[in-house]
Design a protein around this motif. Structure first.
Motif, PDB file in Angstrom:
ATOM      1  N   ALA A 145       0.915  -1.277  -0.271  1.00 30.17           N
ATOM      2  CA  ALA A 145       0.184  -0.037  -0.153  1.00 30.17           C
ATOM      3  C   ALA A 145       0.844   1.281  -0.057  1.00 30.17           C
ATOM      4  O   ALA A 145       0.370   2.302   0.591  1.00 30.17           O
ATOM      5  CB  ALA A 145      -0.943   0.002   1.094  1.00 30.17           C
ATOM      6  N   ALA A 146       1.949   1.292  -0.512  1.00 30.77           N
ATOM      7  CA  ALA A 146       2.847   2.260  -0.634  1.00 30.77           C
ATOM      8  C   ALA A 146       3.254   2.766  -2.177  1.00 30.77           C
ATOM      9  O   ALA A 146       4.394   3.516  -2.252  1.00 30.77           O
ATOM     10  CB  ALA A 146       4.084   2.084  -0.038  1.00 30.77           C
ATOM     11  N   HIS A 147       2.374   2.477  -3.018  1.00 30.90           N
ATOM     12  CA  HIS A 147       2.735   2.543  -4.551  1.00 30.90           C
ATOM     13  C   HIS A 147       2.688   3.966  -4.931  1.00 30.90           C
ATOM     14  O   HIS A 147       3.427   4.339  -5.978  1.00 30.90           O
ATOM     15  CB  HIS A 147       1.991   1.498  -5.137  1.00 30.90           C
ATOM     16  CG  HIS A 147       0.437   1.964  -5.126  1.00 30.90           C
ATOM     17  ND1 HIS A 147      -0.252   1.286  -4.181  1.00 30.90           N
ATOM     18  CD2 HIS A 147      -0.402   2.696  -5.730  1.00 30.90           C
ATOM     19  CE1 HIS A 147      -1.410   1.589  -4.223  1.00 30.90           C
ATOM     20  NE2 HIS A 147      -1.573   2.405  -5.300  1.00 30.90           N
ATOM     21  N   THR A 148       1.936   4.798  -4.387  1.00 27.23           N
ATOM     22  CA  THR A 148       1.659   6.116  -4.929  1.00 27.23           C
ATOM     23  C   THR A 148       2.785   6.789  -4.955  1.00 27.23           C
ATOM     24  O   THR A 148       3.209   7.474  -5.917  1.00 27.23           O
ATOM     25  CB  THR A 148       0.385   6.931  -4.181  1.00 27.23           C
ATOM     26  OG1 THR A 148      -0.834   6.065  -4.438  1.00 27.23           O
ATOM     27  CG2 THR A 148       0.540   8.243  -4.823  1.00 27.23           C
ATOM     28  N   ASN A 277      -6.492   5.899 -13.464  1.00 30.15           N
ATOM     29  CA  ASN A 277      -6.023   7.114 -12.935  1.00 30.15           C
ATOM     30  C   ASN A 277      -6.998   8.104 -13.403  1.00 30.15           C
ATOM     31  O   ASN A 277      -7.152   9.193 -12.816  1.00 30.15           O
ATOM     32  CB  ASN A 277      -4.834   7.311 -13.395  1.00 30.15           C
ATOM     33  CG  ASN A 277      -3.780   6.535 -12.401  1.00 30.15           C
ATOM     34  OD1 ASN A 277      -4.240   5.867 -11.338  1.00 30.15           O
ATOM     35  ND2 ASN A 277      -2.531   6.637 -12.876  1.00 30.15           N
ATOM     36  N   LEU A 278      -7.942   7.978 -14.567  1.00 30.62           N
ATOM     37  CA  LEU A 278      -8.535   9.120 -14.967  1.00 30.62           C
ATOM     38  C   LEU A 278     -10.157   9.028 -14.183  1.00 30.62           C
ATOM     39  O   LEU A 278     -11.008   9.944 -14.233  1.00 30.62           O
ATOM     40  CB  LEU A 278      -8.867   8.907 -16.587  1.00 30.62           C
ATOM     41  CG  LEU A 278      -7.934   9.220 -17.571  1.00 30.62           C
ATOM     42  CD1 LEU A 278      -8.180   8.860 -18.723  1.00 30.62           C
ATOM     43  CD2 LEU A 278      -7.580  10.823 -17.022  1.00 30.62           C
ATOM     44  N   ILE A 279     -10.391   8.262 -13.415  1.00 35.07           N
ATOM     45  CA  ILE A 279     -11.366   7.825 -12.560  1.00 35.07           C
ATOM     46  C   ILE A 279     -11.509   8.942 -11.384  1.00 35.07           C
ATOM     47  O   ILE A 279     -10.388   8.889 -10.676  1.00 35.07           O
ATOM     48  CB  ILE A 279     -11.701   6.445 -11.811  1.00 35.07           C
ATOM     49  CG1 ILE A 279     -11.715   5.571 -13.080  1.00 35.07           C
ATOM     50  CG2 ILE A 279     -12.847   6.537 -11.262  1.00 35.07           C
ATOM     51  CD1 ILE A 279     -11.771   4.034 -12.550  1.00 35.07           C
ATOM     52  N   PRO A 280     -12.411  10.059 -11.233  1.00 31.66           N
ATOM     53  CA  PRO A 280     -12.133  10.876 -10.357  1.00 31.66           C
ATOM     54  C   PRO A 280     -12.360  10.184  -9.135  1.00 31.66           C
ATOM     55  O   PRO A 280     -13.183   9.001  -8.771  1.00 31.66           O
ATOM     56  CB  PRO A 280     -13.662  11.519 -10.623  1.00 31.66           C
ATOM     57  CG  PRO A 280     -13.825  11.539 -12.051  1.00 31.66           C
ATOM     58  CD  PRO A 280     -13.476  10.217 -12.323  1.00 31.66           C
ATOM     59  N   VAL A 282      -9.743   8.513  -7.828  1.00 23.66           N
ATOM     60  CA  VAL A 282      -8.414   7.565  -7.733  1.00 23.66           C
ATOM     61  C   VAL A 282      -7.155   8.415  -7.456  1.00 23.66           C
ATOM     62  O   VAL A 282      -7.090   9.411  -8.232  1.00 23.66           O
ATOM     63  CB  VAL A 282      -8.478   6.870  -8.959  1.00 23.66           C
ATOM     64  CG1 VAL A 282      -6.888   6.167  -9.060  1.00 23.66           C
ATOM     65  CG2 VAL A 282      -9.358   5.790  -8.968  1.00 23.66           C
ATOM     66  N   VAL A 283      -6.380   8.188  -6.494  1.00 21.72           N
ATOM     67  CA  VAL A 283      -5.032   8.982  -6.488  1.00 21.72           C
ATOM     68  C   VAL A 283      -3.862   8.150  -7.207  1.00 21.72           C
ATOM     69  O   VAL A 283      -3.389   9.020  -8.160  1.00 21.72           O
ATOM     70  CB  VAL A 283      -4.563   8.597  -4.890  1.00 21.72           C
ATOM     71  CG1 VAL A 283      -3.393   9.501  -4.886  1.00 21.72           C
ATOM     72  CG2 VAL A 283      -5.543   9.232  -4.106  1.00 21.72           C
ATOM     73  N   ASP A 284      -3.936   6.982  -7.404  1.00 22.65           N
ATOM     74  CA  ASP A 284      -3.017   6.362  -8.196  1.00 22.65           C
ATOM     75  C   ASP A 284      -3.257   4.712  -8.268  1.00 22.65           C
ATOM     76  O   ASP A 284      -3.828   4.343  -7.118  1.00 22.65           O
ATOM     77  CB  ASP A 284      -1.449   6.477  -7.948  1.00 22.65           C
ATOM     78  CG  ASP A 284      -0.768   6.578  -9.375  1.00 22.65           C
ATOM     79  OD1 ASP A 284      -1.125   5.860 -10.427  1.00 22.65           O
ATOM     80  OD2 ASP A 284       0.228   7.145  -9.514  1.00 22.65           O
TER      81      ASP A 284
END
Length: 327
Positions: A145-148, A277-280, A282-284
């Motif tokens: 859970a640290a991917h962003t 990522n284009l979904i409002p 969504v962070v990443d």
């Protein structure tokens, strides 16, 4: 169906490559790990592989560099080895940038000076891990859970080096990887999701035991609409639950994580990464395409461990370097 190798049989990489190539030409969804996993059976063997990868990565660091610190168990060993070289005076004027709390704490623990992400203009080299990597250097990350923030650090580096043992190399992302234990427990019941039309979908996920989920970081207020949009993209989403606390996993950035399984794997990683990522809200997400400059793969053959570039590994298993979901 997965490739089958008789138990307790150790096969050299060259022999394995020929065997795997001919036996699985018609089944592109197979992961190489299905054939190679018999070679890595003990914690000691796993540790030896991780240390060999870490040593190779740290050997690329030069004095005066700004180093990006990755996430995962192999990257943690690399941080320890980097600290040893700095303490011994073999590396000087090296500073590091950590993508999360864990990497920054480890760096300080082992004597690696860290700087704030906003105080640097570039990163010379970053070494990072991955849950899966395909032949085109596309990655799946997000198990921790640290991917962003890790993607931010990786994208800033002049050289992004990915560390992977042979079990992480796959023909197609998201196709064959063990599901976390808490996810397997759900396989005995039905999961309910909603499409944009408000209709219920029941998904029996017992058949997803070998599918690696794609991690998607989502701001909490948007969780419901994001789940619905992920279903329209062909995914089966599930909010990730914490193991040692009640409720969902919360990231370092204060967001929630949705694990999305794609029963047929991820056919076009770059396109899916952009679409999600284009979904409002969504962070990443955990797909990383076009960022890795090199991938180091560790192969265990008996008691020895060999580390090589992904391109060399592809030649050993006899598959064209541009292979993704087909051979």
């Amino acid at each position: 169906m997965q490739a089958t190798i008789p138990p307790k049989t150790l096969i050299s990489p060259t022999k394995l490559g020929r065997r795997f190539h001919f036996r699985n030409r018609k089944n592109p969804s197979l992961s190489i790990s299905a054939a190679l996993s018999k070679n890595v059976t003990t914690p000691e063997a796993q540790d030896a592989i991780k240390r060999a990868l870490a040593k190779k990565a740290v050997g690329l660091v030069k004095s005066g560099m700004v180093v990006g610190l990755g996430t995962g168990s192999t990257a943690s060993i690399a941080i320890q080895q980097l600290g040893t070289l700095i303490t011994q005076g073999k590396l000087k004027n090296v500073v590091a940038v950590g993508a999360n709390y864990q990497s920054r704490v480890l760096a300080r623990q082992y004597g690696v000076k860290t700087v704030d992400f906003n105080d640097i203009n570039n990163i010379d080299i970053v070494f990072d891990g991955a849950d899966e990597v395909d032949f085109n250097k596309n990655l799946l990350k997000g198990g921790g859970a640290a991917h962003t923030m890790q993607k931010v650090v990786d994208s800033m580096a002049k050289e992004c080096v990915i560390l992977a043992d042979e079990s992480k190399v796959v023909f197609q992302l998201g196709s064959t990887f063990p599901v976390p234990p808490d996810f397997k427990q759900l396989s005995s019941r039905m999961l309910v999701f909603w499409d944009t039309g408000g209709k219920k979908y029941n998904h029996n996920i017992a058949h997803l035991v070998d599918v690696l989920s794609l991690a998607v970081e989502v701001i909490p207020p948007a969780i419901s609409p994001v789940l619905r949009r992920l279903v329209t993209l062909g995914g089966i989403p599930e909010i990730r639950s914490a193991l040692r606390k009640d409720g969902p996993v919360i990231t370092d950035l204060g967001n929630m994580v949705v694990d999305v399984s794609f029963p047929n794997g991820i056919e076009n990683p770059a396109d899916l990464e952009k679409s999600i990522n284009l979904i409002p809200g969504v962070v990443d997400n955990g797909i990383v395409s076009g960022i890795a400059t090199s991938v180091l793969v560790a192969i265990q053959d008996g008691d020895s461990v060999t580390v090589m570039n992904l391109e060399e590994y592809v030649k050993i298993v006899g598959v064209p370097s541009n292979a993704n979901s087909t051979i």
